[in-house]
Design a protein around this motif. Structure first.
Motif, mmCIF file in Angstrom:
data_model
loop_
_atom_site.group_PDB
_atom_site.id
_atom_site.type_symbol
_atom_site.label_atom_id
_atom_site.label_comp_id
_atom_site.label_asym_id
_atom_site.label_seq_id
_atom_site.Cartn_x
_atom_site.Cartn_y
_atom_site.Cartn_z
ATOM 1 N N THR A 290 49.613 -3.211 7.092
ATOM 2 C CA THR A 290 50.227 -1.707 6.727
ATOM 3 C C THR A 290 50.699 -1.049 7.942
ATOM 4 O O THR A 290 51.831 -0.403 7.972
ATOM 5 C CB THR A 290 48.970 -0.758 6.455
ATOM 6 N N GLY B 172 43.924 -0.581 1.153
ATOM 7 C CA GLY B 172 45.075 -1.033 1.534
ATOM 8 C C GLY B 172 45.448 -2.211 0.152
ATOM 9 O O GLY B 172 46.709 -2.501 -0.051
ATOM 10 N N PHE C 204 52.749 1.730 -1.909
ATOM 11 C CA PHE C 204 52.459 2.020 -0.563
ATOM 12 C C PHE C 204 52.523 3.450 -0.029
ATOM 13 O O PHE C 204 51.851 3.645 0.989
ATOM 14 C CB PHE C 204 53.468 1.263 -0.026
#
Length: 357
Positions: A107, A181, A187
């Motif tokens: 991420t 995540g 996202f």
């Protein structure tokens, strides 16, 4: 002509810029911006603000992120991911790799350049994620034990139902250790939550997990009251959650029921440790030595990665939607937000301490 949303967005960008440009940087204002509706808005802003939220002293002028993800670049990103993990673990031998750690690392790598990502991941690993990186999962289980007391405070009926089903808290393990995540497909939602978590106390992810369960009250109570049914329901996180509402609610709950108030009950919780699969999860954790060995043998997590990087179809935001699987597992502003900011700022000078010594 601008809409109200455009005006609010432009005003927020200006406020963030102002907070960054004063001397010293107004970190409290940046935390408020990260918590408030919409978070930090863009990855370009995150490149500048995330280091400030973690008190990382690095240059705030990384290369501009590119759009699209050619095959060669995807392969390079995978190598960068492994390099960051090995670099952080090599410099901090007290840390141990856990399955799900790569979801957090990737991420940061998708938002920042490798240099910034490495610096932030290292700070995060030695502070917010520190208890997940012990040789055992004891501290991770302890953090999960905060979940049921929070739920009980708000909805005793849901709490009692879950207790009767003996579902424990294992369903929330991947939520907690990857900061969601691993379980969210969009996202944009992942980085929005990272804005929130980076601006708050390290235990905020468990409050957000509780809020998700409470939001699904009707589904939970309509479920068969047995371990398998309830675990299956809760482990399948909906993708259409009202994230801003839940973020606001999690902040409110943290203020109403701070960790200090729940600590005794969390210490007495036994549900997580009685769930029969928890020991299996513990056994499946891979120490960093495995990762190192695989890299030396040039296998580099071959098989588990299965190609690893997949570019999504929306061309203008393709880079942001790239996901990676390497080792398996896979407030509204107001008084509450002000308290969250103050709590986070008070916690920052104590970053050399474990959450749970």
């Amino acid at each position: 002509m601008w809409t109200d949303g455009d005006s609010r967005r432009k005003r927020k960008v200006a406020e963030i810029s102002q907070a960054l440009n004063v001397t010293p940087v107004d970190v409290a204002a940046l935390r408020r911006m990260a918590i408030s509706e919409g978070g930090l808005l863009t990855d370009e802003i995150r490149c500048k603000v995330w280091p400030r939220l973690l008190n990382v002293e690095v240059s705030l002028t990384p290369p501009s992120p590119c759009v699209g993800m050619p095959d060669k670049q995807r392969e390079g990103l995978q190598e960068e991911l492994i390099d960051i993990i090995l670099r952080v673990l090599g410099r901090n031998t007290q840390l141990h790799y856990y399955q799900g750690y790569h979801d957090i690392v990737v991420t940061f790598l998708l938002v920042l350049d490798e240099r910034l990502a490495t610096a932030l991941v290292e700070k995060l690993s030695t502070h917010h994620l520190r208890d997940f990186m012990d040789p055992t999962m004891d501290n991770t289980k302890h953090i999960l034990n905060y979940l049921m007391p929070i739920i009980e405070r708000i909805n005793p009926e849901v709490h009692d139902f879950m207790q009767q089903a003996e579902v424990g808290t294992i369903f929330a393990l991947s939520w907690l250790i990857t900061w969601f995540g691993h379980v969210l497909s969009d996202f944009r939602h992942v980085v929005r939550l990272y804005d929130f978590f980076l601006a708050c106390h390290p235990l905020m992810p468990i409050y957000f997990a509780a809020v998700i369960v409470l939001y699904r009250e009707d589904e939970v109570l309509d479920c068969e009251c047995d371990m398998a049914s309830v675990h299956h329901l809760l482990s399948q996180i909906p993708q259409d959650l009202p994230y801003e509402t839940l973020i606001s609610r999690a902040g409110d709950l943290f203020v109403q029921f701070p960790p200090s108030e729940l600590a005794r009950e969390a210490a007495q919780q036994t549900a997580a440790s009685t769930f029969k699969d928890f020991d299996l999860v513990s056994e499946q954790q891979r120490p960093d030595s495995v990762l190192r060995r695989r890299l030396r043998e040039k296998q580099a997590l071959e098989g588990a990665a299965a190609g690893a990087m997949v570019a999504m179809t929306q061309p203008t935001v393709a880079r942001r939607f790239v996901r990676l699987a390497v080792m398996g597992l896979t407030v509204a502003l107001g008084a509450a937000a002000l308290t969250l900011v103050n709590t986070a700022l008070e916690w920052v000078p104590k970053l050399d301490l474990h959450l749970f010594p």
